[in-house]
Design a protein around this motif. Sequence first.
Motif, PDB file in Angstrom:
ATOM      1  N   VAL A 109       0.867  -1.168   0.000  1.00 45.10           N
ATOM      2  CA  VAL A 109       0.000   0.000   0.000  1.00 45.10           C
ATOM      3  C   VAL A 109       0.910   1.226   0.000  1.00 45.10           C
ATOM      4  O   VAL A 109       1.758   1.375   0.883  1.00 45.10           O
ATOM      5  CB  VAL A 109      -0.920   0.037   1.236  1.00 45.10           C
ATOM      6  N   GLU A 110       0.741   2.091  -0.990  1.00 45.01           N
ATOM      7  CA  GLU A 110       1.559   3.293  -1.094  1.00 45.01           C
ATOM      8  C   GLU A 110       0.624   4.487  -1.248  1.00 45.01           C
ATOM      9  O   GLU A 110       0.074   4.731  -2.317  1.00 45.01           O
ATOM     10  CB  GLU A 110       2.520   3.197  -2.281  1.00 45.01           C
ATOM     11  N   LEU A 111       0.415   5.188  -0.144  1.00 46.42           N
ATOM     12  CA  LEU A 111      -0.513   6.311  -0.117  1.00 46.42           C
ATOM     13  C   LEU A 111       0.094   7.451   0.695  1.00 46.42           C
ATOM     14  O   LEU A 111       0.662   7.220   1.769  1.00 46.42           O
ATOM     15  CB  LEU A 111      -1.849   5.891   0.514  1.00 46.42           C
ATOM     16  N   PRO A 112      -0.024   8.695   0.229  1.00 45.84           N
ATOM     17  CA  PRO A 112       0.529   9.837   0.962  1.00 45.84           C
ATOM     18  C   PRO A 112      -0.357  10.212   2.146  1.00 45.84           C
ATOM     19  O   PRO A 112      -1.580  10.290   2.017  1.00 45.84           O
ATOM     20  CB  PRO A 112       0.557  10.944  -0.097  1.00 45.84           C
ATOM     21  N   ASP A 128      -2.272  15.642  -2.590  1.00 48.66           N
ATOM     22  CA  ASP A 128      -1.676  16.942  -2.913  1.00 48.66           C
ATOM     23  C   ASP A 128      -0.523  17.300  -1.983  1.00 48.66           C
ATOM     24  O   ASP A 128       0.549  17.696  -2.443  1.00 48.66           O
ATOM     25  CB  ASP A 128      -2.746  18.044  -2.862  1.00 48.66           C
ATOM     26  N   ILE A 129      -0.745  17.164  -0.685  1.00 47.21           N
ATOM     27  CA  ILE A 129       0.288  17.601   0.253  1.00 47.21           C
ATOM     28  C   ILE A 129       0.707  16.506   1.242  1.00 47.21           C
ATOM     29  O   ILE A 129       1.519  16.753   2.134  1.00 47.21           O
ATOM     30  CB  ILE A 129      -0.168  18.847   1.040  1.00 47.21           C
ATOM     31  N   GLY A 130       0.183  15.298   1.090  1.00 50.60           N
ATOM     32  CA  GLY A 130       0.569  14.201   1.977  1.00 50.60           C
ATOM     33  C   GLY A 130       2.004  13.763   1.758  1.00 50.60           C
ATOM     34  O   GLY A 130       2.571  13.949   0.677  1.00 50.60           O
ATOM     35  N   LYS A 131       2.599  13.186   2.801  1.00 51.75           N
ATOM     36  CA  LYS A 131       3.971  12.687   2.708  1.00 51.75           C
ATOM     37  C   LYS A 131       3.950  11.226   2.257  1.00 51.75           C
ATOM     38  O   LYS A 131       3.096  10.448   2.683  1.00 51.75           O
ATOM     39  CB  LYS A 131       4.659  12.804   4.070  1.00 51.75           C
TER      40      LYS A 131
END
Length: 217
Positions: A109-112, A128-131
Motif C-alpha cells: 500500500v503506497e498512499l501519501p 496533494d500535500i501528503g507525505k
Amino acid sequence: MSAYYPPVDTGLTPLFVDDTLLIVDKPAGLLSVPGRGEDKADCLASRIQAQFADALIVHRLDMSTSGLLVLARGEEMHRLLSKLFRDRLVDKRYVAVVDGLLKAEQGEVELPLICDWPNRPRQKVDFDIGKPSLTRFRRLELDPVNNLTRVELEPFTGRSHQLRVHMAELGHPILGDDLYAGAAEGKADRLLLHAMDLAFSHPLTGEALRFHCPPPF
C-alpha cells in the motif's frame, strides 16, 4: 486524547540490555512518552528510566500498539540509533488481525499521509500535500468463520498511524482501532497490532541484532 488509563505497572523487564541500548516490550495502552498534562505522565519512558536513568526513547509506538521498542543509553547512542531509523536501516515487522478476508497473499500500500488537523490525531490520505508512505503486507492466516485475516506488516516509512490508515484504506481495518476501524473497532478489546520483529546492526560493534516478541493475541 480521551481519558488515559495506563496498564498497571508490574515492572518492565528488558528483553535485551547492554551498556548502550535496551529492547523492551511495550504493553498496549501505555504511552511511549509523556502526553500533555500530569495525568499522562505515566509512560514507557518514565517506567524504564526508573530502572535505567540514562535510557532515552529512540522511536515510538502508538499508545494502543504493543511490542518491541528500542531505547538508547546516553546521548551518543541516541544519536547513532536515531540515524539508523532516519536512514531506514532498521527492519521492523508487525503482526495484525484485520477485518475481512484478505484476497491477496501479499502486496503493498503506497498512499501519501498527512494529519487530519481538525480531527487530530487522525491521519488522512492526501495526494496533494501528503507525505509518501509505503507498507508491505503478507497474509499469514485466514479465518473464514470469523471473517478475519492475520497479516504481517512491514513499514518502509514511519508516518503516524501509517499501518492503521493503510489497512483501513485497503478495506481491511485493524480490529479494535478506535480511529479507523468503524464497526470493526468493537470486534476486539484492544488494537490488534503488535511490533513483532526488529533487526539492525549495532551502531558500535556492527553486530547483527535480531529480536522477536510473539503477539499476545
